[in-house]
Design a protein around this motif. Structure first.
Motif, short mmCIF file in Angstrom:
data_model
loop_
_atom_site.label_atom_id
_atom_site.label_comp_id
_atom_site.label_asym_id
_atom_site.label_seq_id
_atom_site.Cartn_x
_atom_site.Cartn_y
_atom_site.Cartn_z
N ARG A 188 14.50 11.14 16.03
CA ARG A 188 13.59 12.21 15.63
C ARG A 188 12.17 11.73 15.86
NH1 ARG A 188 15.81 16.28 12.34
NH2 ARG A 188 17.90 15.84 11.56
N ASN A 189 11.24 12.67 15.82
CA ASN A 189 9.83 12.30 15.81
C ASN A 189 9.61 11.29 14.70
OD1 ASN A 189 7.12 12.97 14.20
ND2 ASN A 189 6.73 13.25 16.40
N ARG A 190 8.84 10.24 14.98
CA ARG A 190 8.67 9.14 14.03
C ARG A 190 8.17 9.61 12.66
NH1 ARG A 190 8.24 3.72 15.32
NH2 ARG A 190 9.59 4.35 17.03
N GLU A 191 7.18 10.50 12.65
CA GLU A 191 6.64 10.96 11.38
C GLU A 191 7.66 11.82 10.63
OE1 GLU A 191 3.90 9.81 10.07
OE2 GLU A 191 3.80 8.57 11.88
N VAL A 192 8.41 12.61 11.36
CA VAL A 192 9.45 13.43 10.73
C VAL A 192 10.52 12.52 10.11
CG1 VAL A 192 11.31 15.10 11.15
CG2 VAL A 192 9.07 15.41 12.23
N LEU A 193 10.91 11.50 10.86
CA LEU A 193 11.92 10.57 10.37
C LEU A 193 11.42 9.86 9.11
CD1 LEU A 193 14.63 9.10 10.70
CD2 LEU A 193 13.43 7.42 12.14
N TYR A 194 10.18 9.41 9.14
CA TYR A 194 9.64 8.70 7.98
C TYR A 194 9.57 9.60 6.76
CZ TYR A 194 8.29 4.73 10.94
OH TYR A 194 8.30 3.64 11.78
N GLU A 195 9.25 10.87 6.97
CA GLU A 195 9.21 11.79 5.83
C GLU A 195 10.62 12.02 5.28
OE1 GLU A 195 7.82 14.11 2.82
OE2 GLU A 195 6.76 12.71 4.14
N ARG A 196 11.61 12.09 6.15
CA ARG A 196 13.00 12.21 5.71
C ARG A 196 13.41 10.99 4.89
NH1 ARG A 196 16.66 15.76 8.29
NH2 ARG A 196 18.30 14.16 8.16
N LYS A 225 10.68 2.72 0.08
CA LYS A 225 10.32 3.63 1.17
C LYS A 225 9.76 2.86 2.36
CE LYS A 225 9.27 7.60 -1.83
NZ LYS A 225 8.22 8.52 -2.31
N MET A 226 8.84 1.94 2.09
CA MET A 226 8.21 1.19 3.17
C MET A 226 9.23 0.33 3.91
SD MET A 226 5.17 -1.68 3.02
CE MET A 226 6.31 -2.95 2.44
N ARG A 227 10.08 -0.36 3.17
CA ARG A 227 11.08 -1.23 3.82
C ARG A 227 12.12 -0.41 4.56
NH1 ARG A 227 11.76 -5.82 -1.00
NH2 ARG A 227 9.96 -7.09 -0.33
N SER A 228 12.44 0.77 4.06
CA SER A 228 13.38 1.64 4.76
C SER A 228 12.79 2.13 6.07
CB SER A 228 13.77 2.82 3.88
OG SER A 228 14.45 2.41 2.71
N ARG A 229 11.51 2.45 6.06
CA ARG A 229 10.85 2.88 7.31
C ARG A 229 10.83 1.74 8.32
NH1 ARG A 229 7.11 5.17 3.45
NH2 ARG A 229 5.63 3.47 3.90
N ARG A 230 10.54 0.53 7.85
CA ARG A 230 10.54 -0.62 8.76
C ARG A 230 11.94 -0.91 9.30
NH1 ARG A 230 6.62 -4.95 5.52
NH2 ARG A 230 4.64 -3.87 5.95
N TYR A 231 12.93 -0.73 8.43
CA TYR A 231 14.32 -0.93 8.86
C TYR A 231 14.69 0.07 9.94
CZ TYR A 231 19.43 -1.22 8.57
OH TYR A 231 20.76 -1.35 8.86
N ALA A 232 14.28 1.32 9.77
CA ALA A 232 14.56 2.35 10.78
C ALA A 232 13.94 1.97 12.12
CB ALA A 232 14.02 3.70 10.31
N LYS A 233 12.75 1.42 12.07
CA LYS A 233 12.08 1.00 13.31
C LYS A 233 12.85 -0.11 13.99
CE LYS A 233 7.53 -0.43 15.03
NZ LYS A 233 6.13 -0.77 14.65
N ARG A 234 13.37 -1.07 13.20
CA ARG A 234 14.16 -2.16 13.78
C ARG A 234 15.47 -1.63 14.35
NH1 ARG A 234 12.72 -4.70 8.93
NH2 ARG A 234 14.86 -4.59 8.14
N THR A 240 18.33 4.94 10.01
CA THR A 240 18.66 5.51 8.72
C THR A 240 17.99 6.87 8.53
OG1 THR A 240 18.68 5.06 6.34
CG2 THR A 240 16.74 4.33 7.56
N ALA A 241 18.70 7.78 7.89
CA ALA A 241 18.19 9.11 7.53
C ALA A 241 17.99 10.06 8.71
CB ALA A 241 16.87 9.00 6.75
N VAL A 242 18.51 9.71 9.89
CA VAL A 242 18.31 10.58 11.05
C VAL A 242 19.31 11.72 11.08
CG1 VAL A 242 19.82 9.41 12.72
CG2 VAL A 242 17.70 10.48 13.50
N GLY A 243 20.45 11.57 10.38
CA GLY A 243 21.46 12.62 10.35
C GLY A 243 22.78 12.25 10.99
N LYS A 244 23.07 10.96 11.11
CA LYS A 244 24.29 10.50 11.77
C LYS A 244 25.56 10.98 11.08
CE LYS A 244 23.27 6.13 11.31
NZ LYS A 244 21.95 6.28 10.63
#
Length: 312
Positions: free
Chosen positions: A202-210, A268-277, A17-21
């Motif tokens: 993307r870089n993990r931190e960049v993705l999380y900030e997005r 935000k936290m759950r979205s970041r975890r979802y992106a990791k999954r 999510t949020a990577v730019g697809k």
């Protein structure tokens, strides 16, 4: 107009999510004079626009399909998505267009593009209700024993306490489908349509900030009012659609479980975890060619994909 190689039936743009697809898929589909087929388990619901980051029609260059196809209170599944998506694929191929899938729901995408069978009881029906009643009557262990008697191979890969999956395996066995064999197909996929798969990262931190910025933008755009409107329609938190990240948390805030600020941070936290999954899911698929969006522009990614389509 790019001419795809013989036998190529689809292109898939995947990633977290949020990577730019969406931007890449929209621009690619426009260059191909085709359409984008959304592969998002929550964008299918009408009225769930802000919290699912659904592209508005005036933001799209190419037509966007498989969004807003059911009401939030209607049951939907990978089996239904398979039928709906393949109907669009056949329509587009019939008109000489190459479908462009875009999304982060890996199961739906595999259902559309790979060989995957579903039991006829995929949705709630009398048979599923019967197995659920049987589970309550005889208990988890005995239900698992019943599966072991009928389909020992599938029983061996399902924990006895996972009643939902045991019931699913029983349904599949009733339809002549092996849960275990289908499970093995996830590691060795068999194509239904020959597709080219491309992943964005993307870089993990960049993705999380997005992700964090996207959630803040959702609140500015009126996410709270969107959820309130759905609740006013009688769509409670028991529905699958209302369990989506961004909706469940706000419902909890309305119900006094937490403050709205706490809900925002939890989203935000759950979205970041979802992106990791999501990344973990797609990284298992060796067919995917990856692009680091910290190094590539959208135009460069699209040009690269177009060259690969021509060479396919």
């Amino acid at each position: 107009m790019v001419s795809p190689g013989a036998g190529l039936s689809a292109v898939a743009i995947v990633g977290p999510t949020a990577v730019g697809k969406s931007d890449v898929a929209d621009r690619l589909a426009a260059r191909l004079s085709s359409e984008v087929l959304s592969c998002d388990a929550m964008q299918i619901y009408r009225g769930m626009d802000i919290g699912t980051a659904k592209m508005a029609p005036d933001e799209c260059t190419a037509p966007l399909r498989l969004v807003d196809i059911v009401e939030p209170g209607v049951a939907y599944s990978a089996a239904l998505y398979q039928a709906d998506a393949r109907a669009h694929v056949e329509r587009l191929l019939g008109s000489g267009c190459l479908p462009v899938f875009c999304g982060g729901t890996g199961l739906y995408l595999k259902a559309a593009l790979d060989e995957m069978d579903f039991p006829s009881g995929e949705l709630e029906d009398d048979r599923r209700a019967g197995y659920q009643e049987l589970a309550e009557r005889i208990g988890e262990e005995e239900l698992h024993a019943l599966l072991a008697e009928r389909d020992p191979e599938s029983a061996a890969v399902i924990h006895p306490h996972n009643v939902r999956r045991v019931i699913r395996a029983l349904e599949m066995h009733d339809d002549g489908i092996s849960y275990a064999q289908q499970k093995s197909q996830f590691s060795v996929p068999r194509e239904h349509y020959h597709a080219l798969w491309f992943g964005l990262t993307r870089n993990r931190e960049v993705l999380y900030e997005r992700i964090n910025l996207r959630v803040d933008l959702m609140f500015e755009q009126g996410l709270v009012d969107e959820v309130r409107g759905l609740m006013d329609q009688g769509l409670g938190d028991a529905l699958t659609s209302m369990q989506a990240i961004g909706y469940k948390e706000i419902i909890d805030a309305f119900n006094g479980v937490m403050s709205m600020d706490e809900a925002r941070e939890l989203i935000k936290m759950r979205s970041r975890r979802y992106a990791k999954r999501q990344l973990s899911w797609f990284k298992r698929d060796d067919r995917i060619v990856w692009f680091d969006m910290d190094e590539f522009t959208i135009d460069k990614v699209v040009e690269d994909i177009l060259h690969r389509i021509e060479a396919a």
